[in-house]
Design a protein around this motif. Structure first.
Motif, PDB file in Angstrom:
ATOM      1  N   TYR A  83       2.053  12.620   5.840  1.00  0.00           N
ATOM      2  CA  TYR A  83       2.773  11.755   5.252  1.00  0.00           C
ATOM      3  C   TYR A  83       3.724  12.358   4.150  1.00  0.00           C
ATOM      4  O   TYR A  83       4.064  11.819   3.155  1.00  0.00           O
ATOM      5  CB  TYR A  83       2.033  10.593   4.417  1.00  0.00           C
ATOM      6  N   SER A 133      -0.040   1.781   0.170  1.00  0.00           N
ATOM      7  CA  SER A 133      -0.019   2.495  -0.840  1.00  0.00           C
ATOM      8  C   SER A 133       1.383   3.253  -1.199  1.00  0.00           C
ATOM      9  O   SER A 133       2.125   2.756  -2.480  1.00  0.00           O
ATOM     10  CB  SER A 133      -1.039   3.796  -1.202  1.00  0.00           C
ATOM     11  N   LEU A 134       2.010   3.870  -0.245  1.00  0.00           N
ATOM     12  CA  LEU A 134       3.145   4.595  -0.647  1.00  0.00           C
ATOM     13  C   LEU A 134       4.355   3.469  -0.627  1.00  0.00           C
ATOM     14  O   LEU A 134       5.154   3.533  -1.541  1.00  0.00           O
ATOM     15  CB  LEU A 134       3.530   5.521   0.647  1.00  0.00           C
ATOM     16  N   SER A 135       4.308   2.302   0.029  1.00  0.00           N
ATOM     17  CA  SER A 135       5.210   1.412   0.033  1.00  0.00           C
ATOM     18  C   SER A 135       5.266   0.761  -1.462  1.00  0.00           C
ATOM     19  O   SER A 135       6.360   0.602  -1.870  1.00  0.00           O
ATOM     20  CB  SER A 135       5.088   0.207   1.161  1.00  0.00           C
ATOM     21  N   SER A 179      -4.481   2.855  -5.932  1.00  0.00           N
ATOM     22  CA  SER A 179      -3.275   3.651  -6.242  1.00  0.00           C
ATOM     23  C   SER A 179      -2.939   3.301  -7.793  1.00  0.00           C
ATOM     24  O   SER A 179      -2.920   2.071  -7.987  1.00  0.00           O
ATOM     25  CB  SER A 179      -2.043   3.502  -5.594  1.00  0.00           C
ATOM     26  N   LYS A 224       0.051   3.798   4.112  1.00  0.00           N
ATOM     27  CA  LYS A 224       1.530   3.051   4.287  1.00  0.00           C
ATOM     28  C   LYS A 224       1.600   2.035   3.029  1.00  0.00           C
ATOM     29  O   LYS A 224       2.589   1.907   2.565  1.00  0.00           O
ATOM     30  CB  LYS A 224       1.399   2.571   5.678  1.00  0.00           C
ATOM     31  N   GLU A 282       7.104   3.218  -3.584  1.00  0.00           N
ATOM     32  CA  GLU A 282       8.259   3.153  -3.643  1.00  0.00           C
ATOM     33  C   GLU A 282       8.960   1.792  -4.037  1.00  0.00           C
ATOM     34  O   GLU A 282       9.967   1.988  -4.892  1.00  0.00           O
ATOM     35  CB  GLU A 282       8.924   3.099  -1.922  1.00  0.00           C
ATOM     36  N   LYS A 290       4.922  11.362  -5.963  1.00  0.00           N
ATOM     37  CA  LYS A 290       3.833  10.836  -5.489  1.00  0.00           C
ATOM     38  C   LYS A 290       2.718  12.173  -5.608  1.00  0.00           C
ATOM     39  O   LYS A 290       3.221  13.053  -5.066  1.00  0.00           O
ATOM     40  CB  LYS A 290       4.003  10.371  -4.228  1.00  0.00           C
ATOM     41  N   TYR A 346      -3.018  13.771   5.064  1.00  0.00           N
ATOM     42  CA  TYR A 346      -2.006  13.673   4.161  1.00  0.00           C
ATOM     43  C   TYR A 346      -0.699  14.230   4.548  1.00  0.00           C
ATOM     44  O   TYR A 346       0.159  13.851   4.109  1.00  0.00           O
ATOM     45  CB  TYR A 346      -2.532  13.976   2.782  1.00  0.00           C
TER      46      TYR A 346
END
Length: 159
Positions: A145, A115-117, A83, A113, A120, A127, A142
């Protein structure tokens, strides 16, 4: 969303870092590129000529990079997620791949999860994920999410 089985967590080792891990994903990235080549009916030639070095150059222009690699119990790399965050604070899941025999174990959920964390925690304003033509079967994953189709870009192919 499928929850990652914590008992199975012991079977896997997560390696987390940044750009210093990029070369470790080369063999898995090459498998992903091969998968895209097989699935793409109109752009096979682009995947045939696309090298890891080219991909690496494109990733290196990012402001920030996050990489998770998963190793199995025999210490073989079986999955990864790269990412990035650009200068406009757009976070992108650039590349996510799980070897076929390791799919359906919740590893993709865990990688996404993480990656998204990371995004954030770095205050991204948007995103994104790009899905290669022919690989549309991952869109439902996807969607779970919150990622939705925003546009479809067509590219001219000389026939």
């Amino acid at each position: 969303m499928k929850s990652f089985d914590m008992e199975k967590m012991n079977e896997f080792r997560f390696i987390t870092g940044g750009i210093e891990l990029l070369d470790l994903v080369r063999p898995l990235w090459q498998m992903l590129n091969e998968l895209h080549k097989e699935k793409s009916k109109d752009f096979q030639n682009q995947y045939i000529s696309f090298t890891f070095e080219e991909r690496k150059k494109k990733l290196m222009v990012s402001k920030h990079m996050h990489i998770d690699i998963i190793a199995d119990s025999s210490n073989k790399y079986i999955a990864y997620c790269i990412s990035t965050i650009d200068s406009e604070l757009v976070g992108e899941v650039d590349s996510l791949f799980i070897k076929e025999d390791a799919r359906k174990l919740g590893l993709g959920d865990e990688l996404l999860k993480r990656s998204l964390s990371w995004m954030e925690n770095n205050n991204v304003r948007k995103k994104i994920i790009t899905v290669a033509a022919g690989n549309e079967d991952v869109i439902n994953f996807y969607n779970k999410y919150g990622f939705k189709k925003r546009r479809i870009i067509l590219e001219y192919v000389e026939e």
